[in-house]
Design a protein around this motif. Sequence first.
Motif, PDB file in Angstrom:
ATOM      1  N   PRO A  62      30.333  34.877  83.598  1.00  0.00           N
ATOM      2  CA  PRO A  62      31.109  35.130  82.390  1.00  0.00           C
ATOM      3  C   PRO A  62      30.189  35.203  81.178  1.00  0.00           C
ATOM      4  O   PRO A  62      29.125  34.592  81.158  1.00  0.00           O
ATOM      5  CB  PRO A  62      31.994  33.885  82.301  1.00  0.00           C
ATOM      6  N   TYR A  95      21.837  35.553  74.758  1.00  0.00           N
ATOM      7  CA  TYR A  95      23.040  35.052  74.094  1.00  0.00           C
ATOM      8  C   TYR A  95      22.880  35.124  72.569  1.00  0.00           C
ATOM      9  O   TYR A  95      23.752  35.609  71.848  1.00  0.00           O
ATOM     10  CB  TYR A  95      23.275  33.615  74.559  1.00  0.00           C
ATOM     11  N   ARG A 147      31.005  35.436  76.961  1.00  0.00           N
ATOM     12  CA  ARG A 147      31.893  35.628  75.814  1.00  0.00           C
ATOM     13  C   ARG A 147      33.193  36.315  76.220  1.00  0.00           C
ATOM     14  O   ARG A 147      33.585  37.337  75.674  1.00  0.00           O
ATOM     15  CB  ARG A 147      31.196  36.430  74.722  1.00  0.00           C
ATOM     16  N   HIS A 152      29.137  21.521  79.813  1.00  0.00           N
ATOM     17  CA  HIS A 152      28.949  22.725  80.615  1.00  0.00           C
ATOM     18  C   HIS A 152      29.776  22.693  81.899  1.00  0.00           C
ATOM     19  O   HIS A 152      29.848  21.678  82.577  1.00  0.00           O
ATOM     20  CB  HIS A 152      27.473  22.903  80.969  1.00  0.00           C
ATOM     21  N   ARG A 187      29.057  29.196  81.131  1.00  0.00           N
ATOM     22  CA  ARG A 187      27.779  29.748  80.679  1.00  0.00           C
ATOM     23  C   ARG A 187      27.338  29.048  79.400  1.00  0.00           C
ATOM     24  O   ARG A 187      27.156  27.848  79.436  1.00  0.00           O
ATOM     25  CB  ARG A 187      27.894  31.259  80.526  1.00  0.00           C
ATOM     26  N   TYR A 188      27.200  29.737  78.252  1.00  0.00           N
ATOM     27  CA  TYR A 188      26.746  29.052  77.044  1.00  0.00           C
ATOM     28  C   TYR A 188      27.885  28.823  76.046  1.00  0.00           C
ATOM     29  O   TYR A 188      27.652  28.532  74.884  1.00  0.00           O
ATOM     30  CB  TYR A 188      25.622  29.859  76.383  1.00  0.00           C
ATOM     31  N   GLU A 189      29.138  28.962  76.496  1.00  0.00           N
ATOM     32  CA  GLU A 189      30.291  28.885  75.588  1.00  0.00           C
ATOM     33  C   GLU A 189      30.881  27.481  75.620  1.00  0.00           C
ATOM     34  O   GLU A 189      31.434  27.060  76.629  1.00  0.00           O
ATOM     35  CB  GLU A 189      31.327  29.907  76.054  1.00  0.00           C
ATOM     36  N   SER A 240      31.986  27.963  84.893  1.00  0.00           N
ATOM     37  CA  SER A 240      32.298  29.289  84.347  1.00  0.00           C
ATOM     38  C   SER A 240      32.093  29.370  82.837  1.00  0.00           C
ATOM     39  O   SER A 240      32.543  30.308  82.204  1.00  0.00           O
ATOM     40  CB  SER A 240      33.742  29.652  84.697  1.00  0.00           C
ATOM     41  N   PRO A 290      22.798  28.226  82.427  1.00  0.00           N
ATOM     42  CA  PRO A 290      22.468  26.831  82.742  1.00  0.00           C
ATOM     43  C   PRO A 290      22.462  26.547  84.242  1.00  0.00           C
ATOM     44  O   PRO A 290      21.858  25.565  84.671  1.00  0.00           O
ATOM     45  CB  PRO A 290      23.584  26.035  82.046  1.00  0.00           C
TER      46      PRO A 290
END
Lengths: 374, 398
Positions: B269, A361, B271, A126, A131-133, A129, B340
């Motif tokens: 941000p 998400y 996706r 993580h 996030r969950y990507e 910038s 997170p």
Amino acid sequence: MDFSLSDEQRMLDETVSRLVADRCNPEQRRALINERSTSPSPLWRTFAELGLLAMPFSEAVGGLGGDGIDMMLIMQSLGRGLVPEAYLDGLVIPGMLLARLGDDAQRDRWLIPLLEGQHQLALAWHEASSRYEINTPTTCATRSDNRWKLQGRKQVVLNAPNAAALLVTARLDDDVLGLFLVPSESEGLRRRDYATLDDQYASDIDIDFTLPASALLASGENLRTALDEALAMGRAALCAEAVGAMERACEQTLDYLKERQQFGTPLSRQQALQHRMVDMYLHLEQARSMAILAATSLTLPDEQRDYRVAAAKAYIGEAAQFVAEQAIQLHGGMGMTEECSVAHYAKRLILIDHALGDRDYHLDTVIARLDTAA
Amino acid sequence: MNLQFTTAENAFRDEVRTFLAEALPSDIQNKVRLGQRLSAEEHVRWQNRLNERGWLAPGWPVEHGGTGWSPVEKYIFEEECAAAHAPTIVPFGVNMVAPVIIRFGSEDQKRFYLPRILNNTDWWCQGYSEPGAGSDLASLKTRAERDGDYYIVNGQKTWTTLGQHANQMFCLVRTDSQAKKQAGISFLLIDMNTPGITVRPIITLDGAHEVNEVFLDDVRVPVKNRVGDEGEGWTCAKFLLTHERTGIAGLGHAKQALRHLKDVARRQPHRGRALIESWSFREQIARAELELMALEVTNLRVLAAARDGGAPGAESSLLKIRGSELRQRLSDLTRRALGPQALPFFADFLAGNDDSLDEEQAFAAAASTQYFNRRKLSIYGGANEIQKNIVAKTILGM
């Protein structure tokens, strides 16, 4: 169609349930958190003795070959006790990646001790910038003279303070995703450790070091497939953990409603509160179904697996929030306090959604694939 | 029908803005903006600024130091204060006990206490709830027995907000154990430095020390510190609970929280785009915006009725239910928007003792603790379930 557990699964369930009940009541849990150190806790060593650390791994790498249901049973029990051990972040996720991507020497050095409970690992993906990507890190790795130079910054790396080594994602020269194995004592690795609001342990990590060529575990498509598999397992595991925590939150709330007297009668006699309690129970049972769906989908083809796991994670994120908020509300002021057990369940149930993609998400995943998914 | 503010009201808004820009200390403003906890000194410093301007007690009659503002002007003031990241006025003295003293107190009590409230000499706390008397407040057990010119008070109060700073407490006590529930209650003003008083912290799930338990063990309180007649305490308590309820929706805070949420969603941000461009998340912000628009007009309707002489009654329950739900939803969406980054618990930063976080971390640090803190909005001051009982009974006649 069969929802019953096998004899082995029932034994596993009973073993872990008993262990958690005996070793992780609220006071013991508080002590485990306060006495946290980088060496494994006595509870973690018991996990190792009982084979729980080997359970998720294939026999080929020294594991016990457990499946999604075994994982679900373990995580549900850990959720019921709010066990402050990084079973998922310190063992399962990094271990799966290492088992699949490491060479013999790396597995000997890092995986065998992991399964024996001698150390833990962490996956550092993580960034501020991201996030969950997971697939688009800005930490970059450049190759020169058969060595890799890594530069970047990772944030909120769960279990990093306890990890003997980190698996670090980075963008390679050709814009391809890579995964590196980095011993935690590496020079040029600076950590800031802190607790999360739900009593996990995490770090922000500044990365500026050089690694041998062999530190690159995998890259490109091969890595993507392995990450997708590990994350699907991780998400299904979080669903099961949430269900365990929801069970306890519901039980504690029901007990409180029966015991607490206001206006000369137990709160449990108020019809409005009875219906609220029923709604909590309905959310719990629906969530349990979704956790089963996720656990049994892990062996399906990738797309089908990911669609179902996303659906379960989105659903449970919302259900867990309902249960957490109502558990606090029905406990009144007591539910707002540190000394009240249910408050800790509520915190975990809310913040568990911030791991590996939250309800928004994953709902977006379901929305995007709605008319093509099988 | 006209929803516009008048020219005078708009001019008033400008005046408030100008004042806030000049008078609000930037260190305090910054802490409020980042959700850091304020010290007693910071609260008092800000309230002294308000008092110097004559604006600390908008709810009081002018002869005692009030502003003479209309309900609409009070609303504008609260909205501008929240927008400027001004601290919320600690309500226990100026907005809670003072109106009771003004309405029911003796001349001596008014002369003594009111100036000390205005100039922040006294910090008040509220001795209402007890372990067995929360929503069912009238079942309180703390008892006061007469001994000459004193009451001897014994019992336990709880959820005493900011009681750790307080030197005065207004307290509901049972002076007649034979009378039925509400009838035997009296309203006492207790000096917190009296022997026999112990204050113990309650740490809440967001790690904050905001509330306390107060133990009263043979505490001697002069009879002259009783407000109103003996056994008339419930009248004072009810008056206090219905007084100044027009701000109960917390609209100024909700508006500020919605602006903040949009700001977070623009920065985050998602996706490959900004989160605010995610259709499903955007829809949830939009729904909160609709609720806010409706609540603002409902609030203005209640304010207009109050301005024209109607006392807000059960409508304040409606405002409290919807206002608390909205503010909870906004804090929920803000936490979720941060992903997170909402996980770390930077306790030292939140207490104002750590300046090592970078801008983005500082921006995100308070989101989760505030989400959990806001759960109290639907519990305190009469839980929302109690408010619904009031609406059912009083408005709907059920």
